[in-house]
Motif scaffolding. Structure first.
Motif, PDB file in Angstrom:
ATOM      1  N   GLY A  89       0.775  -1.234   0.000  1.00 28.33           N
ATOM      2  CA  GLY A  89       0.000   0.000   0.000  1.00 28.33           C
ATOM      3  C   GLY A  89       0.804   1.279   0.000  1.00 28.33           C
ATOM      4  N   CYS A  90       2.140   1.207  -0.043  1.00 31.46           N
ATOM      5  CA  CYS A  90       2.904   2.445   0.185  1.00 31.46           C
ATOM      6  C   CYS A  90       2.608   3.515  -0.856  1.00 31.46           C
ATOM      7  N   ALA A  91       2.512   3.116  -2.126  1.00 29.70           N
ATOM      8  CA  ALA A  91       2.213   4.105  -3.160  1.00 29.70           C
ATOM      9  C   ALA A  91       0.736   4.489  -3.117  1.00 29.70           C
ATOM     10  N   GLY A  92      -0.116   3.521  -2.842  1.00 36.04           N
ATOM     11  CA  GLY A  92      -1.553   3.764  -2.813  1.00 36.04           C
ATOM     12  C   GLY A  92      -1.985   4.680  -1.686  1.00 36.04           C
ATOM     13  N   ALA A  93      -1.203   4.718  -0.607  1.00 29.40           N
ATOM     14  CA  ALA A  93      -1.559   5.591   0.510  1.00 29.40           C
ATOM     15  C   ALA A  93      -1.533   7.062   0.090  1.00 29.40           C
ATOM     16  N   LEU A  94      -0.736   7.375  -0.938  1.00 26.96           N
ATOM     17  CA  LEU A  94      -0.735   8.751  -1.459  1.00 26.96           C
ATOM     18  C   LEU A  94      -2.081   9.056  -2.122  1.00 26.96           C
ATOM     19  N   GLY A  95      -2.655   8.048  -2.767  1.00 27.45           N
ATOM     20  CA  GLY A  95      -3.984   8.204  -3.344  1.00 27.45           C
ATOM     21  C   GLY A  95      -5.043   8.362  -2.265  1.00 27.45           C
ATOM     22  N   LEU A  96      -4.830   7.650  -1.156  1.00 23.49           N
ATOM     23  CA  LEU A  96      -5.743   7.786  -0.018  1.00 23.49           C
ATOM     24  C   LEU A  96      -5.692   9.214   0.520  1.00 23.49           C
ATOM     25  N   ALA A  97      -4.500   9.768   0.597  1.00 23.23           N
ATOM     26  CA  ALA A  97      -4.346  11.150   1.050  1.00 23.23           C
ATOM     27  C   ALA A  97      -5.038  12.109   0.084  1.00 23.23           C
ATOM     28  N   ALA A  98      -4.825  11.877  -1.211  1.00 22.63           N
ATOM     29  CA  ALA A  98      -5.449  12.748  -2.216  1.00 22.63           C
ATOM     30  C   ALA A  98      -6.967  12.665  -2.136  1.00 22.63           C
ATOM     31  N   ALA A  99      -7.485  11.449  -1.898  1.00 22.55           N
ATOM     32  CA  ALA A  99      -8.935  11.279  -1.805  1.00 22.55           C
ATOM     33  C   ALA A  99      -9.486  11.997  -0.583  1.00 22.55           C
ATOM     34  N   ALA A 100      -8.773  11.896   0.520  1.00 18.23           N
ATOM     35  CA  ALA A 100      -9.222  12.571   1.746  1.00 18.23           C
ATOM     36  C   ALA A 100      -9.260  14.081   1.544  1.00 18.23           C
ATOM     37  N   GLY A 104     -12.612  16.668   0.896  1.00 20.59           N
ATOM     38  CA  GLY A 104     -12.884  17.668   1.909  1.00 20.59           C
ATOM     39  C   GLY A 104     -12.827  17.155   3.340  1.00 20.59           C
ATOM     40  N   MET A 105     -12.236  15.995   3.539  1.00 22.66           N
ATOM     41  CA  MET A 105     -12.195  15.431   4.887  1.00 22.66           C
ATOM     42  C   MET A 105     -10.978  15.880   5.669  1.00 22.66           C
ATOM     43  N   ALA A 106      -9.926  16.271   4.974  1.00 17.88           N
ATOM     44  CA  ALA A 106      -8.716  16.726   5.657  1.00 17.88           C
ATOM     45  C   ALA A 106      -8.005  17.727   4.765  1.00 17.88           C
ATOM     46  N   ASN A 107      -7.112  18.486   5.369  1.00 14.40           N
ATOM     47  CA  ASN A 107      -6.373  19.513   4.613  1.00 14.40           C
ATOM     48  C   ASN A 107      -4.900  19.169   4.425  1.00 14.40           C
ATOM     49  N   VAL A 108      -4.309  18.628   5.477  1.00 18.47           N
ATOM     50  CA  VAL A 108      -2.874  18.330   5.457  1.00 18.47           C
ATOM     51  C   VAL A 108      -2.689  16.892   5.951  1.00 18.47           C
ATOM     52  N   CYS A 109      -2.345  15.991   5.026  1.00 21.76           N
ATOM     53  CA  CYS A 109      -2.240  14.571   5.372  1.00 21.76           C
ATOM     54  C   CYS A 109      -0.786  14.122   5.415  1.00 21.76           C
ATOM     55  N   ALA A 238       8.424  10.149   6.109  1.00 24.59           N
ATOM     56  CA  ALA A 238       7.075  10.713   6.049  1.00 24.59           C
ATOM     57  C   ALA A 238       6.995  11.722   4.917  1.00 24.59           C
ATOM     58  N   VAL A 239       5.817  11.795   4.300  1.00 24.06           N
ATOM     59  CA  VAL A 239       5.572  12.861   3.319  1.00 24.06           C
ATOM     60  C   VAL A 239       4.252  13.548   3.665  1.00 24.06           C
ATOM     61  N   ILE A 240       4.184  14.821   3.288  1.00 29.34           N
ATOM     62  CA  ILE A 240       3.004  15.641   3.562  1.00 29.34           C
ATOM     63  C   ILE A 240       2.301  15.958   2.245  1.00 29.34           C
ATOM     64  N   THR A 241       0.987  15.724   2.217  1.00 33.07           N
ATOM     65  CA  THR A 241       0.179  16.000   1.030  1.00 33.07           C
ATOM     66  C   THR A 241      -0.885  17.046   1.358  1.00 33.07           C
ATOM     67  N   VAL A 242      -1.043  18.004   0.446  1.00 37.28           N
ATOM     68  CA  VAL A 242      -2.093  19.031   0.581  1.00 37.28           C
ATOM     69  C   VAL A 242      -2.788  19.177  -0.772  1.00 37.28           C
ATOM     70  N   SER A 243      -3.803  20.008  -0.828  1.00 41.83           N
ATOM     71  CA  SER A 243      -4.489  20.223  -2.106  1.00 41.83           C
ATOM     72  C   SER A 243      -3.558  20.933  -3.087  1.00 41.83           C
TER      73      SER A 243
END
Lengths: 409, 151
Positions: A89-100, A104-109, A238-243
């Motif tokens: 799931g390591c690459a897919g978790a980035l998609g999970l962050a993007a989906a969140a 509109g469920m989170a801003n900074v994942c 760790a990596v940080i994802t935002v819109s």
């Protein structure tokens, strides 16, 4: 209303990591402390703080968000989810962050892995008298412990005890079907070692490797020798994802999540660890084919558009199978494809694992690949692919889900 | 049927001494104690599944019958384990272990994962014909292994 998609909706804006350690040498740090160190470092890199962090989009239950949020003093967690299973799931978790974020469920994942192999060894070697895989539970994670379910009795006495044993069986079938050779596995190991050697500040395996070294290495489980196996290390990334919108104003140039997919067929399932249900057309594969198809469709690109591939490399043959499943070469031709030099940094058609990968840099269950993809697309990688615009990162091969993500600058 | 001494090279020791059977798996172990190989077959579509699972992966029906199989098959793939993951396995290595496609079944979905014994581990090949051999660990647990067909 158009098709809802996470395509280009989010971007990675921060990367942080601890030092990488040989197995057990991260002590007296803990998995929790290393997770927090990596998160703080990634937030700092992005120009954000703990007060901004509100989402955990992880995989393999890499940390307990409750614990981390408590330790770091996160004001409010708004999203906490993990992809099931393990390193797939390591690459897919980035998609999970993007989906969140897109939902509109989170801003900074944050997406992260933290690993200390002091009291456990993911390779299945006994620690404290416990052979984990022999009596594997039916929990969602292949690394789960617990009781002995009745179905485990069917495999516990077979002698296949570890991921390495399972993937040896896949590799053997690939050799049988397609004529793949140990020389091909060696090329994966040697090319990645060359990449790691150029960046000794993060690499743990820095000695040069020749074909003789490869063939002189001790066999672990035929057809795999010690140098076909990933090393065992500790550390956190760790990596940080935002819109995508918010990413424009932050400290680092954004690395956009072009597309992300995870999953696999039902017949793949937990098969590599257990019942080997897959038919011949997918048994000797990485299990990534359906994921790759969806990934390219979402992104609207082809394998020819990918500039650098960071392919999860716990075992050399699975790099070859992913090259096939992601369309860099036809099915069954991965061996000759690598033998022709196509994955070499600097000269190959598609540079693979420019950081050295799990095999020669460090094994943090796939997150080092995400870090390298970000560095490549920021243009700051040690083994920088000139003009790299699109990077592929993969997770697994492992139990379902396996995953892939395409990133672009 | 054989009972082997502890620590035989090529033989993975029986680390489980009870089957932990439940209602869905007990018929397998009961037959095993008698030296017979049985598998579940979907009564709706005829697909075999082994180990037993609560639904047919082909047609999603639940009803099964237990069918006795000839106990022969073909090596689909294998490995030779040379590095012991535990000190207790040092006498056993190198041993062969692999996936057996069972005669009388459709193959995938009813494969067995077993230790392959009584064989030169360096001579094992995909496609080799094998037959089941049971080790009676105790009255409640018999372990299936496979060995080359010697005819």
């Amino acid at each position: 209303m158009g098709v809802v998609s996470i395509k280009d909706q989010a971007a990675i804006v921060g990367v942080g990591a601890t030092k990488y350690f040989k197995r057990g040498e991260s002590y007296p740090e803990t998995e929790l402390s290393m997770a927090c160190t990596a998160i703080l470092s990634a937030l700092e890199d992005a120009g954000l703080t703990v007060n901004d962090l509100d989402g955990f989009a992880i995989y393999s239950n890499s940390c307990d968000p409750a614990e981390v949020a408590s330790v770091l003093g996160v004001p409010e967690v708004r999203f906490a989810a993990s992809l099931t299973s393990g390193g797939g799931g390591c690459a897919g978790a980035l998609g999970l962050a993007a989906a969140a974020i897109h939902g509109g469920m989170a801003n900074v994942c944050v997406t992260l892995m933290t690993l200390q192999q002091l009291n456990k060894r993911l390779g299945g070697s006994e620690v404290g008298g416990v052979l984990a895989y022999a009596t594997m539970s039916e929990s969602a994670s292949p690394y789960g412990g617990g009781g002995v379910p009745p179905s485990a009795a069917f495999t516990a006495n077979a002698g296949l005890l570890s991921p390495g044993h399972s993937f040896s069986v896949l590799a053997q079938r690939h050799m049988y079907l397609y004529g793949t050779k140990r020389e091909h596995f060696a090329e994966v190991a040697m090319s990645q070692r060359e990449n790691a050697r150029k960046r000794p500040e993060t690499a743990l395996r820095t000695d040069p490797m020749t074909l003789d070294d490869y063939f002189n290495a001790r066999m672990i489980s035929d057809p795999l020798c010690l140098l076909d196996y990933t090393q065992e290390t500790d550390g956190a990334v760790a990596v940080i994802t935002v819109s995508a919108d918010r990413a424009k104003d932050l400290r680092q140039p954004p690395v956009h999540i072009l597309a992300s997919a995870h999953g696999g067929t039902g017949s793949w399932g937990p098969g590599i660890f257990k019942y080997f249900q897959a038919n011949d057309d997918e048994f000797a594969s990485s299990g990534h084919r359906p994921v790759a198809k969806r990934l390219y469709e979402m992104a609207g690109v082809t394998p020819d558009d990918v500039d650098v591939a960071l392919l999860y490399d716990h075992f050399t043959p699975l790099v070859i199978m992913q090259l096939e499943d992601y369309g860099f070469c036809p099915i069954g031709e991965g061996g000759p494809f690598v033998a022709e030099g196509n994955i070499r940094y600097g000269t190959g058609k598609i540079p693979v694992n420019t950081h050295g990968g799990n095999l020669s840099e460090a094994y943090i269950i796939g997150m080092t690949h995400v870090r390298e993809a970000v560095e490549q697309l920021r243009g700051v990688a040690v083994n920088q692919v000139e003009g790299a615009e699109i990077a592929l990162v993969t997770g697994g091969p492992a139990s379902l889900p396996v995953s892939g993500t395409l990133l672009h600058r | 049927m054989t009972t082997r001494p502890e620590g035989t090279q090529g033989v993975f020791p029986s680390i489980m001494t009870e089957s932990f059977a439940d209602d869905s798996t007990k018929p397998f172990w009961d037959a095993a104690a008698e030296g017979r190989l049985v598998a579940t077959k979907c009564t709706n579509c005829g697909t075999f599944r082994l180990p037993p699972k609560p639904f047919c992966f082909n047609c999603q029906h639940r009803d099964i019958e237990w069918v006795e199989l000839p106990g022969t098959g073909t090596i689909y793939s294998f490995t030779v384990v040379r590095h012991p993951l535990s000190p207790m396995l040092m006498p056993a290595v190198p041993y062969a272990a692999g996936i057996i496609e069972l005669d009388g079944t459709q193959g995938a979905g009813a494969r067995m994962i077993c230790n392959i014994v009584d064989v030169d581990v360096d001579a094992v090949k995909i496609g080799d014909k094998v037959e089941i051999v049971w080790e009676h660990v105790n009255p409640g647990m018999s372990v299936p292994r496979f060995r080359p067909v010697t005819s």
